[in-house]
Design a protein around this motif. Structure first.
Motif, PDB file in Angstrom:
ATOM      1  N   LEU A  14       0.829  -1.206   0.000  1.00 43.26           N
ATOM      2  CA  LEU A  14       0.000   0.000   0.000  1.00 43.26           C
ATOM      3  C   LEU A  14       0.860   1.251   0.000  1.00 43.26           C
ATOM      4  CD1 LEU A  14      -2.776   1.387   0.229  1.00 43.26           C
ATOM      5  CD2 LEU A  14      -2.524   1.220   2.717  1.00 43.26           C
ATOM      6  N   ALA A  15       1.883   1.271   0.842  1.00 42.64           N
ATOM      7  CA  ALA A  15       2.783   2.423   0.887  1.00 42.64           C
ATOM      8  C   ALA A  15       3.475   2.621  -0.459  1.00 42.64           C
ATOM      9  CB  ALA A  15       3.816   2.247   1.994  1.00 42.64           C
ATOM     10  N   ASN A  16       3.877   1.542  -1.097  1.00 45.72           N
ATOM     11  CA  ASN A  16       4.544   1.636  -2.388  1.00 45.72           C
ATOM     12  C   ASN A  16       3.600   2.190  -3.451  1.00 45.72           C
ATOM     13  OD1 ASN A  16       6.788   1.317  -4.095  1.00 45.72           O
ATOM     14  ND2 ASN A  16       5.979  -0.621  -4.846  1.00 45.72           N
ATOM     15  N   VAL A  17       2.357   1.740  -3.452  1.00 36.99           N
ATOM     16  CA  VAL A  17       1.378   2.252  -4.425  1.00 36.99           C
ATOM     17  C   VAL A  17       1.134   3.733  -4.210  1.00 36.99           C
ATOM     18  CG1 VAL A  17      -1.065   2.139  -5.094  1.00 36.99           C
ATOM     19  CG2 VAL A  17       0.259   0.038  -4.852  1.00 36.99           C
ATOM     20  N   LEU A  18       0.967   4.136  -2.950  1.00 33.46           N
ATOM     21  CA  LEU A  18       0.736   5.558  -2.661  1.00 33.46           C
ATOM     22  C   LEU A  18       1.925   6.416  -3.075  1.00 33.46           C
ATOM     23  CD1 LEU A  18      -1.006   5.323   0.842  1.00 33.46           C
ATOM     24  CD2 LEU A  18      -2.055   5.881  -1.362  1.00 33.46           C
ATOM     25  N   VAL A  19       3.127   5.968  -2.745  1.00 37.12           N
ATOM     26  CA  VAL A  19       4.316   6.737  -3.105  1.00 37.12           C
ATOM     27  C   VAL A  19       4.474   6.805  -4.622  1.00 37.12           C
ATOM     28  CG1 VAL A  19       6.854   6.712  -3.024  1.00 37.12           C
ATOM     29  CG2 VAL A  19       5.531   6.399  -0.940  1.00 37.12           C
ATOM     30  N   ARG A  20       4.224   5.705  -5.299  1.00 35.65           N
ATOM     31  CA  ARG A  20       4.336   5.674  -6.760  1.00 35.65           C
ATOM     32  C   ARG A  20       3.287   6.583  -7.395  1.00 35.65           C
ATOM     33  NH1 ARG A  20       3.073   0.354  -9.275  1.00 35.65           N
ATOM     34  NH2 ARG A  20       3.842  -0.259  -7.253  1.00 35.65           N
ATOM     35  N   TYR A  21       2.088   6.606  -6.838  1.00 31.37           N
ATOM     36  CA  TYR A  21       1.017   7.450  -7.363  1.00 31.37           C
ATOM     37  C   TYR A  21       1.336   8.929  -7.178  1.00 31.37           C
ATOM     38  CZ  TYR A  21      -3.635   9.426  -8.021  1.00 31.37           C
ATOM     39  OH  TYR A  21      -4.696  10.173  -8.450  1.00 31.37           O
ATOM     40  N   ILE A  22       1.897   9.266  -6.028  1.00 28.94           N
ATOM     41  CA  ILE A  22       2.173  10.671  -5.712  1.00 28.94           C
ATOM     42  C   ILE A  22       3.454  11.166  -6.373  1.00 28.94           C
ATOM     43  CG2 ILE A  22       2.719  12.261  -3.816  1.00 28.94           C
ATOM     44  CD1 ILE A  22       0.861  10.513  -2.056  1.00 28.94           C
ATOM     45  N   THR A  23       4.503  10.344  -6.400  1.00 31.53           N
ATOM     46  CA  THR A  23       5.821  10.821  -6.840  1.00 31.53           C
ATOM     47  C   THR A  23       6.327  10.201  -8.133  1.00 31.53           C
ATOM     48  OG1 THR A  23       7.025   9.118  -5.624  1.00 31.53           O
ATOM     49  CG2 THR A  23       6.494  11.153  -4.426  1.00 31.53           C
TER      50      THR A  23
END
Length: 147
Positions: A14-23
């Motif tokens: 989940l953290a990886n998806v959020l970071v990838r989506y944002i950055t």
């Protein structure tokens, strides 16, 4: 152990998806840790299922056999499980030792590869103990077969 492993896999994914989506970049460690945790999850879950006599098998023949023949079949099943788990433990330990000797590093994070591999022989050895317990309990009639 299995619950903790799946929880951590979910959180880092989940953290990886959020970071990838944002950055538009992702964490480097998520794949390595997820694969490692999936191995832990697999062996921990399989060990619990083994102890509870919940592994998939065809019990029709086992239920049809008389007492002595049934015990021989249970011993054969337990022996096959011990051979497979013994081989996984042995070759997993050899592979871990070789990775330690060679000083191999993981491709993503550069951590020693044996850190990940060391869990394979350890967990399979613990599962081997569960196999012994399960076979003993089935021979004594303590674990009923699924209907």
């Amino acid at each position: 152990m299995a619950t903790l492993a799946i929880l951590i896999i979910g959180l880092i994914s989940l953290a990886n998806v959020l970071v990838r989506y944002i950055t538009d970049a992702s964490f480097a460690f998520t794949e390595e840790f997820s694969v490692f945790l999936l191995v832990v999850l697999t062996f921990a879950g399989a060990s619990v299922a083994l102890r509870r006599n919940g592994h998939i098998r065809i019990a029709l023949l086992e239920r049809a056999l008389p007492g002595t023949a049934r015990k021989v079949l249970i011993l054969l099943q337990g022996g096959c499980g011990l051979v497979v788990l013994g081989l996984i433990t042995w070759f997993g330990a050899r592979m871990t030792w070789q990775e330690f000797q060679w000083g191999s590093l993981s491709p993503g994070l550069g951590l020693p590869q044996w850190w990940y591999l060391g869990w394979l022989p350890l967990l399979s050895a613990l599962m081997l103990l569960r196999q012994l317990q399960q076979t003993r309990d089935r021979l004594r009639g303590r674990l009923e077969d699924e209907s």
